[in-house]
Design an enzyme around this catalytic site. Structure first.
Site, PDB file in Angstrom:
ATOM      1  N   HIS A   1       0.966  -1.066  -0.012  1.00  0.00           N
ATOM      2  CA  HIS A   1      -0.115  -0.056   0.103  1.00  0.00           C
ATOM      3  C   HIS A   1       0.846   1.217  -0.203  1.00  0.00           C
ATOM      4  O   HIS A   1       0.447   2.332   0.515  1.00  0.00           O
ATOM      5  CB  HIS A   1      -1.113  -0.032   1.109  1.00  0.00           C
ATOM      6  CG  HIS A   1      -2.106  -0.931   1.055  1.00  0.00           C
ATOM      7  ND1 HIS A   1      -3.069  -0.999   0.335  1.00  0.00           N
ATOM      8  CD2 HIS A   1      -2.249  -2.275   1.278  1.00  0.00           C
ATOM      9  CE1 HIS A   1      -4.023  -1.764   0.401  1.00  0.00           C
ATOM     10  NE2 HIS A   1      -3.247  -2.705   0.971  1.00  0.00           N
TER      11      HIS A   1
ATOM     12  N   ASP B   1       1.372  -3.763  -9.752  1.00  0.00           N
ATOM     13  CA  ASP B   1       1.140  -4.857 -10.258  1.00  0.00           C
ATOM     14  C   ASP B   1       1.477  -4.659 -11.968  1.00  0.00           C
ATOM     15  O   ASP B   1       2.297  -5.813 -12.245  1.00  0.00           O
ATOM     16  CB  ASP B   1      -0.406  -5.345 -10.238  1.00  0.00           C
ATOM     17  CG  ASP B   1      -0.508  -5.184  -8.828  1.00  0.00           C
ATOM     18  OD1 ASP B   1       0.153  -5.293  -7.760  1.00  0.00           O
ATOM     19  OD2 ASP B   1      -1.982  -5.155  -8.370  1.00  0.00           O
TER      20      ASP B   1
HETATM   21  C1  GLA Z   1      -3.288  -4.354  -5.026  1.00  0.00           C
HETATM   22  C2  GLA Z   1      -3.068  -3.106  -6.049  1.00  0.00           C
HETATM   23  C3  GLA Z   1      -1.658  -2.416  -6.047  1.00  0.00           C
HETATM   24  C4  GLA Z   1      -1.207  -2.013  -4.594  1.00  0.00           C
HETATM   25  C5  GLA Z   1      -1.534  -3.274  -3.602  1.00  0.00           C
HETATM   26  C6  GLA Z   1      -1.060  -3.234  -2.132  1.00  0.00           C
HETATM   27  O1  GLA Z   1      -2.673  -5.229  -5.533  1.00  0.00           O
HETATM   28  O2  GLA Z   1      -3.426  -3.378  -7.334  1.00  0.00           O
HETATM   29  O3  GLA Z   1      -1.328  -1.327  -6.771  1.00  0.00           O
HETATM   30  O4  GLA Z   1      -1.686  -1.167  -4.097  1.00  0.00           O
HETATM   31  O5  GLA Z   1      -2.772  -3.858  -3.832  1.00  0.00           O
HETATM   32  O6  GLA Z   1       0.128  -2.720  -2.005  1.00  0.00           O
END
Ligand code: GLA
Length: 449
Positions: free
Chosen positions: A37, A177
């Site tokens: 996060h 991601d």
């Molecule tokens: C999800 C979101 C990412 C990131 C994570 C937490 O995977 O898609 O962008 O914020 O949560 O780290």
């Protein structure tokens, strides 16, 4: 005994013959080692791509339509025309991820080159397990459709655009991601920095093992986890606004503090937040007073980027900006320390940082759940150097770091104490893996069967 064909062969076979050439895209899932996060706050993350993959075979069509089938019959086929602006499908439908991909693709294909496409999808990446199956699907679809049209787009540009495209499904997610999936290198974790996107491979020592264990509690990005996630994003905006006032600095996001920290830990700024905010859920008027702004200004930060209302779940007037800010700033320091620990091969230090990260995710960010805490405790009891919730949380998986020699013992403990225990002692395929850092996404032409 009949053996299941490997997925790429199965997906090519299912795509069948046709006049147009067939392309095959692969996009791996990702597991985040540390830095949770932080991405949407403009602070770094340290994920790696994993050897679980979404495959998409694609060829162009002549009728301007877009057809997609999934070898997993739980996902119904979709069929819709290609338009410059593609309206979203029903909430929670996988079609929305495909539409998100196309929304990015149309920017790179002039109207006279949009011939439509048939796509066949297969995956061995579990969904709703915190391993980015949805982003891997969007990336694989995008690469496949672009390649089928004889086009390609620079990876970094695509990573940014696809992160924005996924907001189409109503989650204010960051860019970790897509960047990990597109830009990862085999054998290494990837330190990713944001605004602007920058990446640096950080090799993992061969003496370590990365273990991923899925709690089986589903964390649907298009479901309840979405509103809980959006609420965290909003709470970070509130924390940032209060810090702006406290420090007299024009901060757009918490990550802007980096340029004011002059190399010192970002956690040093938490005191300024704590002087103005209570360490308990605070009301919007309290938070507005702490930020020296009218309540309406703070309330505007709790709505969507477009000013419309945003699904954040829970009480619309009560937030925990101090605890959220404390997590994010501390977590950014932990990422920097973790990268340094890998540089010197200090796996023990890396494990301790993972433990601290989990505690902070659990207590300050409140994104863990009892099943994840239990998996973390089992892995650490059995000898993991550290373990933590990975990905957005609210369900999904943990990641544990271990010395390679201890991996089998940890996996056996997870199996006996978590998976078998939940099946009343019966053996079965436990949803957990020991994974090596895999290469990022790729696309190639294939000969049709
Ligand atoms: C999800 C979101 C990412 C990131 C994570 C937490 O995977 O898609 O962008 O914020 O949560 O780290």
């Amino acid at each position: 005994m009949e053996t299941t064909p490997p997925l790429p062969a199965a997906v090519v076979a299912a795509a069948g013959g046709g006049r147009a050439p067939l392309v095959l895209a692969r996009a791996p899932g990702r597991v985040n080692l540390i830095g949770e996060h932080t991405d949407y706050n403009g602070l770094p993350v340290l994920p790696m791509a994993i050897d679980r993959t979404v495959w998409v075979a694609a060829r162009t069509r002549d009728d301007g339509r877009f057809l997609a089938t999934n070898l997993d019959r739980a996902f119904a086929p979709c069929d819709f025309p290609w338009e410059a602006v593609i309206p979203p499908g029903p909430p929670g439908h996988w079609e929305n991820y495909l539409k998100a991909a196309l929304q990015a693709v149309v920017r790179h294909l002039p109207p006279d080159r949009r011939s439509g496409a048939s796509l066949t999808v297969a995956s061995d990446l579990p969904t709703a397990a915190g391993l980015s199956s949805s982003s891997a699907l969007v990336v694989a679809m995008t690469l496949a459709v672009l390649a089928a049209h004889g086009s390609a787009v620079e990876r970094r540009v695509l990573a940014d655009e696809l992160a924005a495209a996924e907001r189409y499904v109503g989650v204010l997610s960051g860019g970790m991601d897509q960047a990990a999936i597109l830009l990862a290198e085999a054998g290494a974790a990837l330190r990713i920095d944001f605004f602007p996107l920058r990446t640096r491979p950080v090799p993992l020592p061969p003496a370590c093992a990365v273990i991923v264990a899925d709690s089986g509690v589903r964390a649907e990005k298009s479901g309840d986890a979405r509103t809980a996630y959006n609420r965290r994003v909003v709470e970070c905006r509130l924390a940032c606004r209060v810090l702006s006032a406290a420090l007299g600095l024009p901060l757009e996001r918490l990550g802007d503090l980096v340029s004011h920290a002059r190399g010192r830990p970002l956690a040093g700024f938490v005191d300024a937040l704590a002087e103005r905010l209570p360490d308990r859920p605070a009301t919007l008027p309290e938070i507005a007073a702490a930020g020296d702004v009218p309540v309406a200004t703070m309330r505007a930060l709790t709505t969507g980027d477009d000013g419309r209302s945003l699904a954040i779940g829970g009480d619309p007037d009560t937030f925990r900006p101090l605890a959220r800010g404390r997590h994010v700033l501390g977590e950014a320091d932990r990422v920097a320390a973790a990268v340094a620990a890998l540089g010197t091969g200090d796996l023990g230090a890396f494990g301790r940082l993972m433990r601290a990260s989990h505690a902070s995710c659990r207590d300050d960010y409140e994104v863990s759940i009892p099943a994840l805490d239990e998996l973390v405790a089992i892995a650490e009891d059995a000898g993991a150097l550290g373990a933590r919730v990975t990905g957005a949380g609210f369900g999904g998986s943990i990641v544990a770091l271990a010395r390679a020699a201890d991996a089998d013992r940890i996996v056996a403990a997870l199996d006996a104490r978590y998976y078998r225990a939940r099946r009343g002692g019966a053996a079965g395929p436990p949803p957990r893996f020991v994974l090596g850092p895999a290469a990022g996404a790729s696309v190639r032409s294939v000969a049709a069967p």
